[in-house]
Design an enzyme around this catalytic site. Structure first.
Site, PDB file in Angstrom:
ATOM      1  N   GLU A 169      34.694   8.559  23.250  1.00 46.30           N
ATOM      2  CA  GLU A 169      35.747   7.559  23.035  1.00 46.30           C
ATOM      3  C   GLU A 169      35.833   6.530  24.156  1.00 46.30           C
ATOM      4  O   GLU A 169      35.864   5.312  23.895  1.00 46.30           O
ATOM      5  CB  GLU A 169      37.107   8.264  22.901  1.00 46.30           C
ATOM      6  N   HIS A 176      38.318   6.643  16.268  1.00 43.27           N
ATOM      7  CA  HIS A 176      38.632   7.909  15.592  1.00 43.27           C
ATOM      8  C   HIS A 176      37.798   9.012  16.241  1.00 43.27           C
ATOM      9  O   HIS A 176      36.575   8.836  16.419  1.00 43.27           O
ATOM     10  CB  HIS A 176      38.343   7.817  14.085  1.00 43.27           C
TER      11      HIS A 176
END
Ligand code: GRF
Length: 206
Positions: A186, A115
């Site tokens: 990420e 996320h």
């Protein structure tokens, strides 16, 4: 079911460009030693992530939720394909369909999600893609980042595995901030989390 080299057979679920999938593919042999990416599934047939999988010689399948008439039929087909490929670990990498409580219970502690914010900030229903960064900029936070967590029945509500902070800079647009969060968080966190969970699964197959 382990593959012939004793690695955890892992499927990556995608919906879009697949930069997180690409990060995982490039981490094989560097960061990822105990997982083998043996399948990529997209809910959108034109997702560029599927091209990335094909270029890497990995089976790439599109399952259309719309064509199948809804989430229940989609998940039935997804489960069939996962079993066919003897998958043991699922990674959601930019995958935008919310999985049902029944599906996440069946795959308890076996689905990871990335996320693009520091959960519990800017997460849950309607917080995905650029919307996350628009909300962070609107709130005026000076630090954001990314989170990898197990997936349960609450959107972005599962146990947190890894987080990494990223600075918000003056003049950031949502697009510029998204790219920095991808590059600095990420693409680093997701491969690490895949390796950690796969190695744990091998150490304790219960
Ligand atoms: C990105 O916003 C990422 O943060 C989120 O999904 C979006 C697309 O990722 N997880 P990708 O390029 O398809 O991996």
């Amino acid at each position: 079911m382990l593959n012939e080299r004793g690695k955890i057979r892992t499927a990556v679920l995608v919906s879009g460009g697949g930069t997180n999938l690409q990060a995982i593919l490039e981490a094989r042999g560097e960061v990822i030693h105990h997982a083998e990416i043996t399948l990529v599934v997209s809910n959108r047939k034109n997702a560029y992530a599927l091209e990335r999988a094909k270029a890497a010689g990995i089976p790439a399948i599109a399952i259309s939720l719309k064509a199948l008439g809804g989430r229940e039929a989609f998940e039935r087909e997804l489960q069939r394909v996962l079993e066919l490929h003897k998958i043991e670990l699922i990674v959601l990498a930019g995958f935008l369909t919310i999985l049902s409580p029944a599906f996440t219970r069946r795959w308890d502690h076996r689905i990871l999600n990335i996320h693009p914010a520091l959960i519990p900030s800017f997460c849950g229903k309607d917080y995905y893609g650029l919307h996350v960064h628009e909300a962070a900029l609107a709130r005026g936070v000076k630090v954001t980042g990314a989170t990898v967590h197990f997936v349960n029945e609450i959107p972005d509500g599962g146990e947190i595995l890894l987080q990494k902070a990223v600075e918000v800079l003056p003049g950031d647009t949502p697009e510029v901030l998204q790219r920095r969060v991808m590059e600095q968080a990420e693409w680093i966190l997701l491969p690490k989390a895949v390796e950690t969970v796969a190695a744990d699964m091998l150490a304790d197959p219960s």
